[in-house]
Motif scaffolding. Structure first.
Motif, short mmCIF file in Angstrom:
data_model
loop_
_atom_site.label_atom_id
_atom_site.label_comp_id
_atom_site.label_asym_id
_atom_site.label_seq_id
_atom_site.Cartn_x
_atom_site.Cartn_y
_atom_site.Cartn_z
N LEU A 46 0.84 -1.19 0.00
CA LEU A 46 0.00 0.00 0.00
C LEU A 46 0.87 1.24 0.00
O LEU A 46 1.93 1.27 0.63
CB LEU A 46 -0.87 0.03 1.26
CG LEU A 46 -1.96 -1.04 1.34
CD1 LEU A 46 -2.66 -0.91 2.69
CD2 LEU A 46 -2.96 -0.86 0.22
N GLU A 47 0.41 2.27 -0.72
CA GLU A 47 1.05 3.56 -0.56
C GLU A 47 0.56 4.13 0.77
O GLU A 47 -0.64 4.27 0.99
CB GLU A 47 0.67 4.50 -1.71
CG GLU A 47 1.24 4.06 -3.05
CD GLU A 47 0.68 4.88 -4.19
OE1 GLU A 47 0.41 6.07 -3.98
OE2 GLU A 47 0.51 4.32 -5.28
N SER A 48 1.48 4.43 1.64
CA SER A 48 1.06 4.94 2.94
C SER A 48 0.54 6.37 2.77
O SER A 48 1.05 7.15 1.98
CB SER A 48 2.23 4.93 3.92
OG SER A 48 3.25 5.77 3.45
N SER A 49 -0.52 6.64 3.48
CA SER A 49 -1.06 7.99 3.45
C SER A 49 -1.33 8.41 4.88
O SER A 49 -1.59 7.58 5.74
CB SER A 49 -2.34 8.04 2.63
OG SER A 49 -3.36 7.34 3.29
N ALA A 50 -1.23 9.68 5.11
CA ALA A 50 -1.36 10.18 6.48
C ALA A 50 -2.76 9.92 7.01
O ALA A 50 -2.94 9.56 8.17
CB ALA A 50 -1.04 11.68 6.51
N ASN A 51 -3.76 10.08 6.14
CA ASN A 51 -5.13 9.93 6.60
C ASN A 51 -5.79 8.74 5.93
O ASN A 51 -5.63 8.51 4.74
CB ASN A 51 -5.93 11.18 6.28
CG ASN A 51 -5.46 12.36 7.12
OD1 ASN A 51 -5.38 12.27 8.33
ND2 ASN A 51 -5.11 13.44 6.44
N LEU A 52 -6.56 8.01 6.71
CA LEU A 52 -7.35 6.90 6.19
C LEU A 52 -8.72 7.45 5.80
O LEU A 52 -9.40 8.06 6.62
CB LEU A 52 -7.49 5.85 7.29
CG LEU A 52 -8.32 4.61 6.96
CD1 LEU A 52 -7.57 3.72 5.98
CD2 LEU A 52 -8.62 3.83 8.24
N ASP A 53 -9.11 7.24 4.54
CA ASP A 53 -10.46 7.63 4.13
C ASP A 53 -11.45 6.59 4.62
O ASP A 53 -11.33 5.42 4.27
CB ASP A 53 -10.55 7.73 2.60
CG ASP A 53 -9.77 8.90 2.06
OD1 ASP A 53 -9.73 9.95 2.75
OD2 ASP A 53 -9.20 8.78 0.97
N LEU A 54 -12.42 7.01 5.41
CA LEU A 54 -13.40 6.06 5.96
C LEU A 54 -14.55 5.81 4.99
O LEU A 54 -15.30 4.86 5.14
CB LEU A 54 -13.94 6.57 7.30
CG LEU A 54 -12.89 6.60 8.42
CD1 LEU A 54 -13.44 7.32 9.65
CD2 LEU A 54 -12.46 5.19 8.78
N ILE A 55 -14.68 6.68 4.01
CA ILE A 55 -15.70 6.51 2.97
C ILE A 55 -15.00 6.54 1.62
O ILE A 55 -14.22 7.45 1.35
CB ILE A 55 -16.78 7.61 3.07
CG1 ILE A 55 -17.51 7.49 4.41
CG2 ILE A 55 -17.76 7.52 1.91
CD1 ILE A 55 -18.64 8.45 4.61
N VAL A 56 -15.25 5.50 0.81
CA VAL A 56 -14.57 5.37 -0.48
C VAL A 56 -15.57 5.02 -1.57
O VAL A 56 -16.65 4.51 -1.31
CB VAL A 56 -13.47 4.28 -0.44
CG1 VAL A 56 -12.39 4.64 0.57
CG2 VAL A 56 -14.07 2.91 -0.13
N THR A 57 -15.19 5.29 -2.81
CA THR A 57 -15.99 4.86 -3.96
C THR A 57 -15.28 3.67 -4.59
O THR A 57 -14.22 3.82 -5.19
CB THR A 57 -16.13 6.01 -4.98
OG1 THR A 57 -16.80 7.10 -4.33
CG2 THR A 57 -16.97 5.57 -6.17
N PRO A 58 -15.84 2.46 -4.40
CA PRO A 58 -15.16 1.24 -4.84
C PRO A 58 -15.28 1.04 -6.36
O PRO A 58 -16.12 1.67 -7.00
CB PRO A 58 -15.89 0.14 -4.07
CG PRO A 58 -17.26 0.68 -3.84
CD PRO A 58 -17.11 2.18 -3.72
#
Lengths: 153, 153
Positions: free
Chosen positions: A64-76
């Motif tokens: 995974l590309e690490s990102s500072a924030n986790l998106d809790l809502i995504v468009t799959p």
């Protein structure tokens, strides 16, 4: 806070070198064959596994590309509308655990030939469990995925 | 060697205080209700989950008695014969991950009321995934478990 340290029990060997090669979205077929190569020291844990047609594979999203924030809502990939991550199989989740049900084709010592691979070559495997039972079809509701399928058809 | 550090996304609340209270073995019914209390900071990840009838819960065996050696072959509660750990749901596995499919009854904010609990009160939850599809019944083979059931009946 509780922490649990997980280590690979083996690694996936398969044709997928990049996530763009893995079928995604509505109607994606997962027919690709590959191998679950379990560490030789754990081979005895596979005893009698040939009797099962399907296995649950738990594995780690290790690239995974690490990102500072986790998106809790995504468009799959399977919908054009956003949904909570726990209703999706998105890789970007609090714990990077993937789950795939595969069909067991054969075993050679510590190596399982399986069909239904949807992870990258070299993916660390965390656990294998037997697939034991289905939810009765008349009781199964599939939320936004069923709605997205209905809109597409 | 690769290592993956997992943290709870929430905790189970249920009546089981001791593993002896949890139904085990052939024909065990898992009808117990309980709650999956997700951390409030992750509540948005549950958006749209009400549309799903069943969820896959991944959780941590957090109260194992540690032992120096891992037995790779065990005799599970559902049989009187030994089998490889990866053909069983035994808690003593290389990575202490449990998997339970539960029926989602209702949601109140960050708390999911579910049926089918088979873990202890306070169990750390690692992930929730939607239950999306069944293996066709005519393709499913259940190995030694089917044999043990046949011997019993």
């Amino acid at each position: 806070m509780d922490q649990f340290n997980m280590r690979p029990i083996g690694y996936v060997s398969c044709p997928f070198k990049d996530t763009t090669e893995i079928p995604k979205g509505l109607g994606a077929k997962h027919e690709t064959e590959g191998r679950l190569n379990i560490l030789p020291a754990l081979e005895a844990g596979l005893t009698d596994i040939e009797g099962y047609s399907h296995l649950i594979v738990l594995w780690a999203f290790d690239r995974l590309e690490s990102s500072a924030n986790l998106d809790l809502i995504v468009t799959p990939p399977s919908d054009d509308r956003p949904h909570g991550i726990f209703t999706t199989r998105t890789p970007n989740r609090p714990n990077p655990i993937g789950l795939t049900v595969v069909e067991l084709l054969s075993r050679e010592k510590n190596s399982l030939l399986v069909r239904g691979i949807d992870m990258l070559d070299g993916t660390p495997i965390l656990d294998i469990k037997p697939y034991l039972s289905n939810i009765p079809a008349e009781k199964l509701r599939r939320g936004w995925l069923a709605e997205a399928e209905a809109r597409k058809s």
